[in-house]
Write a protein that holds these residues in place. Structure first.
Motif, PDB file in Angstrom:
ATOM      1  N   PRO A  19       0.822  -1.206   0.000  1.00  0.00           N
ATOM      2  CA  PRO A  19       0.000   0.000   0.000  1.00  0.00           C
ATOM      3  C   PRO A  19       0.860   1.263   0.000  1.00  0.00           C
ATOM      4  CG  PRO A  19      -0.025  -1.035   2.156  1.00  0.00           C
ATOM      5  CD  PRO A  19       0.737  -1.954   1.234  1.00  0.00           C
ATOM      6  N   GLU A  20       0.346   2.287  -0.630  1.00  0.00           N
ATOM      7  CA  GLU A  20       1.028   3.584  -0.641  1.00  0.00           C
ATOM      8  C   GLU A  20       0.608   4.383   0.579  1.00  0.00           C
ATOM      9  OE1 GLU A  20       1.698   5.142  -4.988  1.00  0.00           O
ATOM     10  OE2 GLU A  20      -0.425   4.722  -4.671  1.00  0.00           O
ATOM     11  N   GLU A  32      -3.192  15.104   1.739  1.00  0.00           N
ATOM     12  CA  GLU A  32      -3.967  13.954   2.226  1.00  0.00           C
ATOM     13  C   GLU A  32      -5.314  13.835   1.528  1.00  0.00           C
ATOM     14  OE1 GLU A  32      -4.219  13.193   6.373  1.00  0.00           O
ATOM     15  OE2 GLU A  32      -2.049  13.327   6.644  1.00  0.00           O
ATOM     16  N   GLU A  33      -6.003  14.956   1.319  1.00  0.00           N
ATOM     17  CA  GLU A  33      -7.286  14.921   0.628  1.00  0.00           C
ATOM     18  C   GLU A  33      -7.123  14.324  -0.764  1.00  0.00           C
ATOM     19  OE1 GLU A  33      -5.976  17.503   2.231  1.00  0.00           O
ATOM     20  OE2 GLU A  33      -7.517  18.592   3.347  1.00  0.00           O
ATOM     21  N   THR A  34      -6.066  14.766  -1.456  1.00  0.00           N
ATOM     22  CA  THR A  34      -5.800  14.266  -2.802  1.00  0.00           C
ATOM     23  C   THR A  34      -5.458  12.784  -2.766  1.00  0.00           C
ATOM     24  OG1 THR A  34      -5.022  16.448  -3.499  1.00  0.00           O
ATOM     25  CG2 THR A  34      -4.334  14.561  -4.843  1.00  0.00           C
ATOM     26  N   PHE A  35      -4.584  12.401  -1.862  1.00  0.00           N
ATOM     27  CA  PHE A  35      -4.178  11.006  -1.763  1.00  0.00           C
ATOM     28  C   PHE A  35      -5.387  10.102  -1.562  1.00  0.00           C
ATOM     29  CE2 PHE A  35      -3.087   7.253   0.694  1.00  0.00           C
ATOM     30  CZ  PHE A  35      -2.108   6.686  -0.100  1.00  0.00           C
ATOM     31  N   TYR A  36      -6.214  10.402  -0.583  1.00  0.00           N
ATOM     32  CA  TYR A  36      -7.321   9.498  -0.262  1.00  0.00           C
ATOM     33  C   TYR A  36      -8.421   9.529  -1.322  1.00  0.00           C
ATOM     34  CZ  TYR A  36      -4.990   8.545   4.092  1.00  0.00           C
ATOM     35  OH  TYR A  36      -4.056   8.139   5.015  1.00  0.00           O
ATOM     36  N   ALA A  37      -8.684  10.683  -1.914  1.00  0.00           N
ATOM     37  CA  ALA A  37      -9.703  10.746  -2.969  1.00  0.00           C
ATOM     38  C   ALA A  37      -9.247   9.976  -4.207  1.00  0.00           C
ATOM     39  CB  ALA A  37     -10.010  12.196  -3.328  1.00  0.00           C
ATOM     40  N   CYS A  38      -7.981  10.114  -4.567  1.00  0.00           N
ATOM     41  CA  CYS A  38      -7.486   9.518  -5.811  1.00  0.00           C
ATOM     42  C   CYS A  38      -7.176   8.035  -5.674  1.00  0.00           C
ATOM     43  CB  CYS A  38      -6.259  10.271  -6.306  1.00  0.00           C
ATOM     44  SG  CYS A  38      -6.613  11.997  -6.735  1.00  0.00           S
ATOM     45  N   THR A  39      -6.590   7.639  -4.550  1.00  0.00           N
ATOM     46  CA  THR A  39      -6.193   6.235  -4.414  1.00  0.00           C
ATOM     47  C   THR A  39      -7.369   5.315  -4.098  1.00  0.00           C
ATOM     48  OG1 THR A  39      -5.541   6.506  -2.091  1.00  0.00           O
ATOM     49  CG2 THR A  39      -3.815   6.771  -3.794  1.00  0.00           C
ATOM     50  N   ALA A  40      -8.549   5.867  -3.968  1.00  0.00           N
ATOM     51  CA  ALA A  40      -9.733   5.018  -3.848  1.00  0.00           C
ATOM     52  C   ALA A  40      -9.953   4.245  -5.149  1.00  0.00           C
ATOM     53  CB  ALA A  40     -10.963   5.861  -3.516  1.00  0.00           C
ATOM     54  N   CYS A  41      -9.416   4.790  -6.268  1.00  0.00           N
ATOM     55  CA  CYS A  41      -9.612   4.150  -7.571  1.00  0.00           C
ATOM     56  C   CYS A  41      -8.315   3.735  -8.266  1.00  0.00           C
ATOM     57  CB  CYS A  41     -10.371   5.086  -8.506  1.00  0.00           C
ATOM     58  SG  CYS A  41     -12.027   5.483  -7.920  1.00  0.00           S
ATOM     59  N   HIS A  42      -7.220   4.445  -8.021  1.00  0.00           N
ATOM     60  CA  HIS A  42      -5.966   4.134  -8.724  1.00  0.00           C
ATOM     61  C   HIS A  42      -4.774   4.545  -7.870  1.00  0.00           C
ATOM     62  CE1 HIS A  42      -5.516   8.412  -9.686  1.00  0.00           C
ATOM     63  NE2 HIS A  42      -6.763   8.401 -10.115  1.00  0.00           N
TER      64      HIS A  42
END
Length: 104
Positions: A19-20, A32-42
């Motif tokens: 995991p990243e 953090e907002e970007t990480f969690y929103a984006c890594t939900a899919c890729h």
């Protein structure tokens, strides 16, 4: 062919599935907002190799919602994420990123 692909996926090394963490992205407001929103899919690899201006990042949010089924980002959350992406993964951040290295 499907059996071969399944066998290859199951035989993938353990490090490929590690995991990243948010720290793989540049530090700053919206990390953090970007990480969690984006890594939900890729993975973050697709973000880190991109170099889009703010308008393009903003448009991608609509495309991902309409075509890819991403939950809709709105208001302050969307602004924070798009601002972060434009600042850290915009064309000025790394002019070579996102371009084909074999083309002039």
């Amino acid at each position: 062919m499907r059996a071969l692909l399944l066998a290859l996926a199951l035989a993938a090394p353990a490090w490929a599935a590690e995991p990243e963490e948010p720290s793989v992205l540049p530090a700053g407001p919206g990390q953090e907002e970007t990480f969690y929103a984006c890594t939900a899919c890729h993975s973050t690899a697709i973000i880190r190799r991109s170099a889009f201006d703010r308008a393009r990042w903003d448009g991608l949010m609509d495309w991902m919602t309409e075509v890819q089924g991403m939950p809709k980002l709105e208001g302050e959350e969307r602004r924070v994420i798009v601002d972060y992406l434009a600042q850290h993964f915009g064309p000025r951040a790394n002019p070579a990123r996102g371009r084909n290295p074999f083309l002039p």
